[in-house]
Design an enzyme around this catalytic site. Structure first.
Site, short mmCIF file in Angstrom:
data_model
loop_
_atom_site.label_atom_id
_atom_site.label_comp_id
_atom_site.label_asym_id
_atom_site.label_seq_id
_atom_site.Cartn_x
_atom_site.Cartn_y
_atom_site.Cartn_z
N SER A 167 40.19 38.70 9.02
CA SER A 167 39.33 38.38 7.64
C SER A 167 38.96 36.95 7.81
CB SER A 167 40.38 38.55 6.53
OG SER A 167 39.36 38.55 5.34
N LYS B 129 38.73 42.56 11.03
CA LYS B 129 38.64 42.80 9.70
C LYS B 129 37.28 42.33 9.15
CE LYS B 129 40.65 42.96 4.90
NZ LYS B 129 39.73 42.08 4.26
#
Length: 519
Positions: free
Chosen positions: A408, A433
Site C-alpha cells: 500500500s 496492493k
C-alpha cells in the site's frame, strides 16, 4: 478545506481538485446523493412505513469532497436521521432536475434495540458505498436491492454481533477484500496505529501461525515492558490471571491497554538461550502514556571500496502514521549533522497506513514538481498527484529496502522514489496492493473502509496484485567483496550489519558513490 489540504501536501490544487470533482459526481450513477430524513411514521400490522422524503443526507466525507482528503486516508464522520418503526421506506433522490427520480426501498425495522442500531449503521454504510466505491457496477449486482435483502435478513436477529456479520456479508459481495467494516474496538486500535498514541505497557505482540501462541515482537524503548526486561520471543501465557489460549493478538492487546496509572499483571515464558531452556515469570506492569514512533534509525559505520571509513544512515519506517514524516525529518536532520554520506530506507514488512503520510515522506527525498502517484477514479479517469516546488532534505545516495510485506503506502513511496530516479530498490517483490481506501467513522463508533481509487506509480506501472520488483535481490552471493570483509569485526557487528539485505544495500551505495552520482 481541500485547498488547505493540497497546500499541506505541497500538491498543485489544479491537479488535486479535478479528482475530487470526479469522485463526488460519478457519471455512471445518476443518483449519487442519498437523502434521508425522518418526517413521520404510521403503523400497521406488518409493513407500516416510516416515510423518509427527500432531504439532504450529506456525510462529511462529501462535504470534504472525496478527493485529496479521502485519498490520503483521513477520517470523516457521516451523520443522518433515522427512527425505528415496524418498517421503513427509504427515498433516495437525485440532485439534477433533469434526473429527478427517486428510489424507494422498504424494509422491516427490528424491535431489538441493538439490532436496530446496526440497521442504522447498515443504511449509512450502504449509502457511502453507493456514492464512492471504485466499481460503479458494485461487482455487477443491484446495490439498491442488496440493502433491502440485507435488512430483511437482519430483521429476525437478536444480537448486534450477528447483525454486523450481515453487513460484512453484504460488503463481501463487492469482491473487494479491502472494503470492510470494523467494530468500534477495532477502530480504536486503528486510530492508535495512525495517531501514534496509546495508554498501555508498550508491547507489540503477534500470534504464531502454527501454534497460535502469543509472542512478543518488540517493546517500545523506555516503556514499562522494556524496563521490566521483557524481550522479543517471550510468550504471553496469562493477563491478570486469565489464560490466553485461543485468544488472538488484538484481543490480548485490548487487555493490556488501559487507563494510565492503572496496572496489569502478565505471566510470560522466557527463552533463556538457544538451547531451549525457559522460565516462567509473572510481572506487574504500570500502564502509561506510550508514544509510538514509526521511525527507528542508526548510523552504520562502513568501509567503502576505496578504503575510506564512511557513515551510512539507516532509517526504518514501520508504518505510515500521522507522525511518520515529521519523525523522519527529525531523524535525517540528526544524521546529516553527523556527516552521513548515504542512506538506507527500510520499508520491509511495512503494511502501509495513511496515504498522506506516504506522500509527505516522499517529498522529504525529492525536489521540484515530481509526480508522486497517479490515481484512477471509478470512471477510469486518471489524475496525477504531484509535488509543488519541493526541496529535498538531502541529496545523498539512497537505497530502499522492500519485501513481500511492503504494501500500500509503502509501495506508493517506493514507486515514487524509484520512478523519479531517486533510489535503487533492494530486496524482494512487494505485496501488490494498488488500491486506496477512505476511512469513515460511523454513528456507532464503527468504521467503514471503502476502496475509492486505484493507483499507478509515476511511470504508470500497475501495482495491484502485481507488486514492485526491486532492482536488486538481496542475496549475499551477489556481492563482489568477501562476506567476512563486509561483516568487519564479528565481535562488534550489530544486527543491522549482519542483515544480508543491508549488506547488499551498502554494496549498491558503494557502486553509486564510485560513479560519482547520487540517485
Amino acid at each position: 478545506m481541500e485547498a488547505a489540504l493540497c497546500r499541506n501536501l505541497d500538491l498543485k490544487p489544479s491537479r488535486c481538485q479535478p479528482l475530487s470533482t470526479k469522485l463526488k459526481k460519478p457519471t455512471s450513477r445518476p443518483c449519487h446523493s442519498h437523502r434521508f430524513s425522518c418526517l413521520h411514521s404510521r403503523r400497521s400490522d406488518s409493513w407500516s412505513a416510516l416515510i423518509m422524503p427527500c432531504a439532504w443526507y450529506k456525510p462529511k466525507s462529501e462535504e470534504r469532497h472525496l478527493g485529496c482528503q479521502e485519498l490520503v486516508g483521513s477520517l470523516g464522520k457521516g451523520l443522518f436521521g433515522f427512527a425505528a418503526a415496524a418498517a421503513a421506506l427509504v427515498s433516495v433522490c437525485c440532485d439534477s432536475p433533469a434526473l429527478a427520480e427517486s428510489l424507494t426501498v422498504a424494509f422491516p425495522v427490528s424491535r431489538a434495540q441493538e439490532v436496530n442500531t446496526v440497521q442504522r449503521t447498515l443504511v449509512e454504510a450502504w449509502g457511502l458505498i453507493r456514492e464512492t466505491f471504485i466499481d460503479p457496477t458494485f461487482n455487477h449486482q443491484d446495490w439498491d436491492s442488496k440493502l433491502q435483502q440485507t435488512m430483511v435478513e437482519m430483521f429476525p436477529l437478536r444480537s448486534a454481533d450477528a447483525a454486523y456479520t450481515k453487513i460484512s456479508g453484504m460488503l463481501s459481495t463487492l469482491g473487494d477484500p479491502f472494503t470492510r467494516i470494523i467494530s468500534p474496538k477495532d477502530y480504536q486500535s486503528f486510530r492508535i496505529g495512525s495517531d501514534g498514541n496509546l495508554q498501555g505497557v508498550g508491547i507489540f505482540i503477534n500470534a504464531e501461525p502454527g501454534t497460535g501462541h502469543l509472542v512478543v515482537l518488540s517493546c517500545v524503548d523506555g516503556s514499562p515492558a522494556a524496563r521490566a526486561g521483557i524481550h522479543e520471543g517471550d510468550e504471553l501465557i496469562e493477563i491478570n490471571g486469565e489464560r490466553l489460549d485461543g485468544l488472538n493478538s488484538e484481543a490480548a492487546a485490548q487487555k493490556l491497554r488501559g487507563r494510565a496509572g492503572t496496572a496489569v499483571t502478565v505471566k510470560l515464558q522466557s527463552i533463556k538461550d538457544l538451547g531451549g531452556d525457559s522460565s516462567i515469570r509473572e510481572v506487574k506492569l504500570p500502564r502509561e502514556y506510550i508514544k509510538l514512533s514509526p521511525i527507528s534509525s542508526a548510523i552504520i559505520p562502513h568501509r567503502a571500496a576505496d578504503g575510506r571509513l564512511t557513515k551510512t544512515g539507516y532509517v526504518r519506517l514501520s508504518a505510515f502514521s500521522q507522525s511518520a514524516a515529521a519523525d523522519m525529518e527529525n531523524a535525517i536532520h540528526e544524521m546529516e549533522s553527523q556527516d552521513v554520506e548515504a542512506y538506507i530506507l527500510d520499508l520491509r514488512n511495512n503494511p502501509g497506513g495513511l496515504v498522506k503520510a506516504g506522500l509527505d515522506v516522499a517529498q522529504i527525498w525529492l525536489d521540484g514538481d515530481e509526480t508522486l502517484v497517479n490515481t484512477i477514479d471509478r470512471d477510469g479517469n486518471m489524475s496525477p498527484i504531484s509535488m509543488f516546488n519541493g526541496h529535498a532534505l538531502t541529496h545523498d545516495p539512497l537505497v530502499v529496502l522492500v519485501n513481500e510485506g511492503s504494501a500500500s503506502a509503502s509501495e506508493i513511496l517506493a514507486g515514487a522514489l524509484h520512478d523519479n530516479g531517486r533510489a535503487i530498490l533492494v530486496g524482494h517483490k512487494t505485496y501488490g496492493k494498488g488500491k486506496i481506501q477512505s476511512v469513515t467513522e460511523l454513528h456507532d463508533g464503527s468504521a467503514l473502509f471503502v476502496t475509492v481509487a486505484k493507483y499507478l506509480s509515476p511511470a504508470l506501472h500497475d501495482i495491484d496484485q502485481v507488486g514492485i520488483t526491486p532492482d536488486v535481490q538481496c542475496t549475499t552471493d551477489m556481492l563482489n567483496s568477501p562476506k567476512d570483509f563486509l561483516l568487519k569485526d564479528k565481535s562488534s557487528v550489530s544486527s543491522l550489519e549482519a542483515d544480508s539485505c543491508i549488506m547488499v544495500a551498502e554494496h549498491e551505495l558503494d557502486i553509486q558513490q564510485s560513479k560519482g552520482t547520487a540517485s
